[in-house]
Design an enzyme around this catalytic site. Structure first.
Site, short mmCIF file in Angstrom:
data_model
loop_
_atom_site.label_atom_id
_atom_site.label_comp_id
_atom_site.label_asym_id
_atom_site.label_seq_id
_atom_site.Cartn_x
_atom_site.Cartn_y
_atom_site.Cartn_z
N LEU A 1 0.83 -1.24 0.00
CA LEU A 1 0.22 -0.02 -0.05
C LEU A 1 0.97 1.14 -0.09
O LEU A 1 0.67 2.14 -0.72
CB LEU A 1 -1.06 0.28 1.23
CG LEU A 1 -2.04 -0.96 1.22
CD1 LEU A 1 -2.64 -1.16 2.54
CD2 LEU A 1 -3.18 -0.58 0.14
N CYS B 1 1.55 2.83 11.14
CA CYS B 1 1.93 1.45 10.52
C CYS B 1 2.95 1.38 9.28
O CYS B 1 4.11 0.87 9.45
CB CYS B 1 0.65 0.75 10.06
SG CYS B 1 -0.15 0.27 11.46
C1 UDX Z 1 -0.29 -1.21 17.95
C2 UDX Z 1 0.95 -1.25 17.00
O1 UDX Z 1 1.17 0.26 16.64
C3 UDX Z 1 0.57 -2.07 15.91
O2 UDX Z 1 1.66 -2.42 15.05
C4 UDX Z 1 0.00 -3.43 16.40
O3 UDX Z 1 -0.53 -4.03 15.30
C5 UDX Z 1 -1.02 -3.20 17.39
O4 UDX Z 1 -0.74 -2.45 18.18
P1 UDX Z 1 -2.04 0.49 18.46
O5 UDX Z 1 -3.54 -0.08 18.60
O6 UDX Z 1 -2.48 1.34 17.35
O7 UDX Z 1 -1.37 -0.65 17.27
O8 UDX Z 1 -1.23 0.83 19.62
P2 UDX Z 1 -1.74 1.75 20.71
O9 UDX Z 1 -3.02 2.51 20.54
O10 UDX Z 1 -0.42 2.17 21.05
O11 UDX Z 1 -2.19 0.62 21.56
C6 UDX Z 1 -1.48 -0.19 22.51
C7 UDX Z 1 -1.92 -0.18 23.73
O12 UDX Z 1 -1.13 -1.39 24.56
C8 UDX Z 1 -1.73 0.92 24.84
O13 UDX Z 1 -3.02 1.45 25.38
C9 UDX Z 1 -0.96 0.61 25.88
O14 UDX Z 1 -1.05 0.90 27.21
C10 UDX Z 1 -1.05 -1.00 25.89
N1 UDX Z 1 0.07 -1.74 26.43
C11 UDX Z 1 1.41 -1.70 25.98
C12 UDX Z 1 -0.16 -2.65 27.48
O15 UDX Z 1 -1.36 -2.96 27.73
N2 UDX Z 1 0.78 -3.41 27.85
C13 UDX Z 1 2.15 -3.18 27.60
O16 UDX Z 1 3.13 -3.65 28.24
C14 UDX Z 1 2.64 -2.05 26.51
C1 UDX Z 2 -2.80 1.32 7.16
C2 UDX Z 2 -3.53 0.15 6.34
O1 UDX Z 2 -4.33 0.58 5.32
C3 UDX Z 2 -4.21 -0.75 7.22
O2 UDX Z 2 -4.57 -1.79 6.34
C4 UDX Z 2 -3.30 -1.22 8.16
O3 UDX Z 2 -4.11 -2.26 9.18
C5 UDX Z 2 -2.92 -0.24 9.10
O4 UDX Z 2 -2.03 0.52 8.19
P1 UDX Z 2 -3.84 3.58 8.25
O5 UDX Z 2 -2.44 3.81 8.67
O6 UDX Z 2 -4.89 3.63 9.27
O7 UDX Z 2 -4.03 1.94 7.75
O8 UDX Z 2 -4.20 4.49 7.08
P2 UDX Z 2 -4.27 4.46 5.61
O9 UDX Z 2 -5.71 4.64 4.89
O10 UDX Z 2 -3.79 3.13 4.88
O11 UDX Z 2 -3.52 5.64 5.09
C6 UDX Z 2 -1.96 5.78 5.51
C7 UDX Z 2 -1.68 6.99 5.06
O12 UDX Z 2 -1.52 6.95 3.55
C8 UDX Z 2 -2.31 8.32 5.24
O13 UDX Z 2 -1.45 9.38 5.81
C9 UDX Z 2 -3.00 8.57 3.91
O14 UDX Z 2 -3.40 10.07 4.15
C10 UDX Z 2 -2.18 8.36 2.98
N1 UDX Z 2 -2.82 7.95 1.76
C11 UDX Z 2 -3.62 7.07 1.41
C12 UDX Z 2 -2.10 8.73 0.44
O15 UDX Z 2 -1.07 9.56 0.61
N2 UDX Z 2 -2.73 8.37 -0.91
C13 UDX Z 2 -3.67 7.49 -0.73
O16 UDX Z 2 -4.02 7.33 -2.04
C14 UDX Z 2 -4.10 6.80 0.36
#
Ligand code: UDX
Ligand code: UDX
Length: 458
Positions: free
Chosen positions: A226, A275
């Site tokens: 992507l 991501c």
């Molecule tokens: C994260 C990662 O960024 C992504 O790569 C992965 O796929 C899923 O986890 P996200 O849910 O966006 O995605 O992260 P974040 O919003 O930071 O949430 C992680 C949570 O885990 C936080 O709320 C943090 O407090 C919690 N955590 C972290 C625990 O509960 N235990 C720990 O030891 C560390």
């Molecule tokens: C991405 C993946 O899409 C998702 O499947 C995965 O689980 C987590 O990472 P996310 O990061 O939430 O999701 O958003 P996404 O819609 O993929 O956009 C990522 C970035 O690319 C954004 O900054 C968006 O504005 C940018 N983007 C997207 C572009 O600049 N051009 C496009 O055509 C599409």
């Protein structure tokens, strides 16, 4: 109420929270508990204002919360009473030691595995939801087997493909659900239990299975593909600006080839989000580790172009505004990394804001959902930035507007009114190509889209 099974999720973030809310919503027969080490976050999940903004999330949380969906900080208790544990703790890019700036930081992941081992009193299925380097499941198994009780656990990989802003729809109607397992009898039995959960609302044909390593790699590969599409189109946007070609026409022509497809071909100020960069760096690190330098360089190019695009956008602003931004008031329309989210992680707006401040511009930032995070991101330069909710007020007395996030709101503003309130000559830099360029040019703006000829009155 007697539940059929107890599901636990460790990590109440952008991934864990919405995913578990959907499982609870669709499967009232299961008790779903989401735990987190952060009590403030759990309190928010239990409150009226959820910790993340995601269209449609409130509704499903409201429906399932305290019915069969619970948010808690009791991690040990949650582990003890669960049959299936999803792990979605964060796996950021490592910021120290070997692999600094590239590899995934697995400390939270390993700590969680150890805690599961310590608190478990019965057999469990452990599901990797976090995005992880290939073969992490193997490391987890080694930890889980370290006290001789390893047979109690079966590890599955079930990557989450939801995108922020559309998470609820992505969870409700996923393109596919991928479940990786060992192909042993025990592995397949555990896999089938997870399949059963998803079958409650996902058509069987969309639930695919594989070995664990392929599943882990498929997640990294999907994000890399992507991001690669965005860098491909962004690289061509630079060429369009030099040749007077129009990137929208190029995207359309390329995307109508159904072998290529038309999605993710919008040129932009650069991709952000938690991501893409992290996962590609992780992929690059893995390739280097296995001596695959050419493969590593190929994927590294995707990130290089993204950095280039952000720098190019800032430089275009500087050049267009007579090579000086010092003392000029510049308004950023949007700070979130994409529309329909308050998330600002890796947002191109962060880079742009810092770059403009380096040029001694005065910054005004507006965004309908992300101002709280923006303030946090720009803490060290907060004295030089003003945060304003209303986009009209934000642009008042400014020399330029830069559209950074593709919020629908910015498409339909009264640009005549905005133009009247700005300092002339007024500039607009559309980092998302979302507004009608000809129309705002006719109002009086000097317009700089991405990958298209500029429209100027000079
Ligand atoms: C994260 C990662 O960024 C992504 O790569 C992965 O796929 C899923 O986890 P996200 O849910 O966006 O995605 O992260 P974040 O919003 O930071 O949430 C992680 C949570 O885990 C936080 O709320 C943090 O407090 C919690 N955590 C972290 C625990 O509960 N235990 C720990 O030891 C560390
Ligand atoms: C991405 C993946 O899409 C998702 O499947 C995965 O689980 C987590 O990472 P996310 O990061 O939430 O999701 O958003 P996404 O819609 O993929 O956009 C990522 C970035 O690319 C954004 O900054 C968006 O504005 C940018 N983007 C997207 C572009 O600049 N051009 C496009 O055509 C599409």
């Amino acid at each position: 109420m007697i539940f059929e099974k107890n599901i636990l999720c460790i990590g109440a973030g952008y991934v864990g929270g919405p995913t578990m809310a959907m499982i609870a919503y669709k499967c009232p027969q299961y008790k779903v508990t989401v735990v987190d080490i952060n009590p403030a976050r759990i309190a928010e999940w239990n409150s009226v204002k959820l910790p993340i903004y995601e269209p449609g999330l409130d509704k499903i949380v409201k429906k399932a919360r305290n019915r069969n969906l619970f948010f808690s900080t009791e991690i040990a208790q949650g582990i003890k009473t669960s049959d299936i544990i999803f792990v979605s703790v964060n796996t950021p890019t490592k910021a120290f030691g070997a692999g600094n700036g590239m590899a995934a930081d697995l400390q939270y992941w390993e700590k969680t595995a150890r805690q599961i081992l310590q608190c478990s009193e019965s057999p469990k299925i452990i599901v990797e939801k976090s995005t992880l380097p290939v073969k992490t499941a193997q490391a987890m198994e080694k930890i889980l087997k370290s006290n001789g009780n390893g047979d109690q656990f079966e590890v599955l990989s079930n990557p989450e493909f939801l995108a922020e802003g559309t998470a609820i729809n992505d969870l409700m109607n996923p393109d596919r659900i991928l479940i990786g397992s060992h192909l042993t009898d025990k592995g397949v039995k555990a896999r089938d239990e997870l399949v059963k959960i998803y079958e409650s609302w996902v058509p069987k044909s969309r639930i695919i299975t594989s070995d664990i390593w392929s599943s882990e790699l498929s997640k990294l590969a999907s994000n890399a593909f992507l991001a690669q599409r965005i860098s491909s189109i962004n690289s061509l946007s630079a060429l369009c600006e030099k040749t007077d070609a129009d990137i929208t026409n190029v995207s359309q022509a390329v995307g109508m080839d159904c072998r290529i497809g038309n999605r993710f071909l919008n040129a932009s100020v650069g991709f952000g989000g938690s991501c893409f960069k992290k996962d590609i760096l992780n992929l690059v690190y893995l390739c280097r580790n296995y001596g695959l330098n050419e493969v590593a360089e190929f994927w590294e190019g995707v990130i290089r172009i993204n950095e280039y695009q952000k720098k190019r956008f800032a430089l275009n602003m500087l050049t267009a505004m007579f090579n000086t931004l010092a003392g000029k008031r510049i308004c950023l329309y949007g700070f979130a990394f994409k529309a329909d989210t308050g998330d600002t992680r890796e947002s191109p707006a962060i880079f742009l804001a810092k770059r403009l401040i380096e040029e001694k511009a005065e910054l005004i930032i507006t965004d309908p959902e992300a101002l709280k995070n923006a303030k946090e991101n720009l803490r060290e330069i907060s004295g030089e930035v003003t945060f304003v909710e209303d986009p009209y007020e934000a642009a008042n007395d400014c020399h330029a507007i830069a559209i950074v996030t593709e919020w629908n709101l910015y498409k339909d503003l009264d640009y005549e009114k905005i133009y009247r309130s700005m300092i002339k000559p007024a500039f607009i830099f559309d980092g998302r190509n979302i507004i009608d360029h000809q129309k705002v040019f006719e109002i009086g703006f000097n317009v700089y889209p991405i990958g298209k000829p500029a429209l100027t009155h000079f």
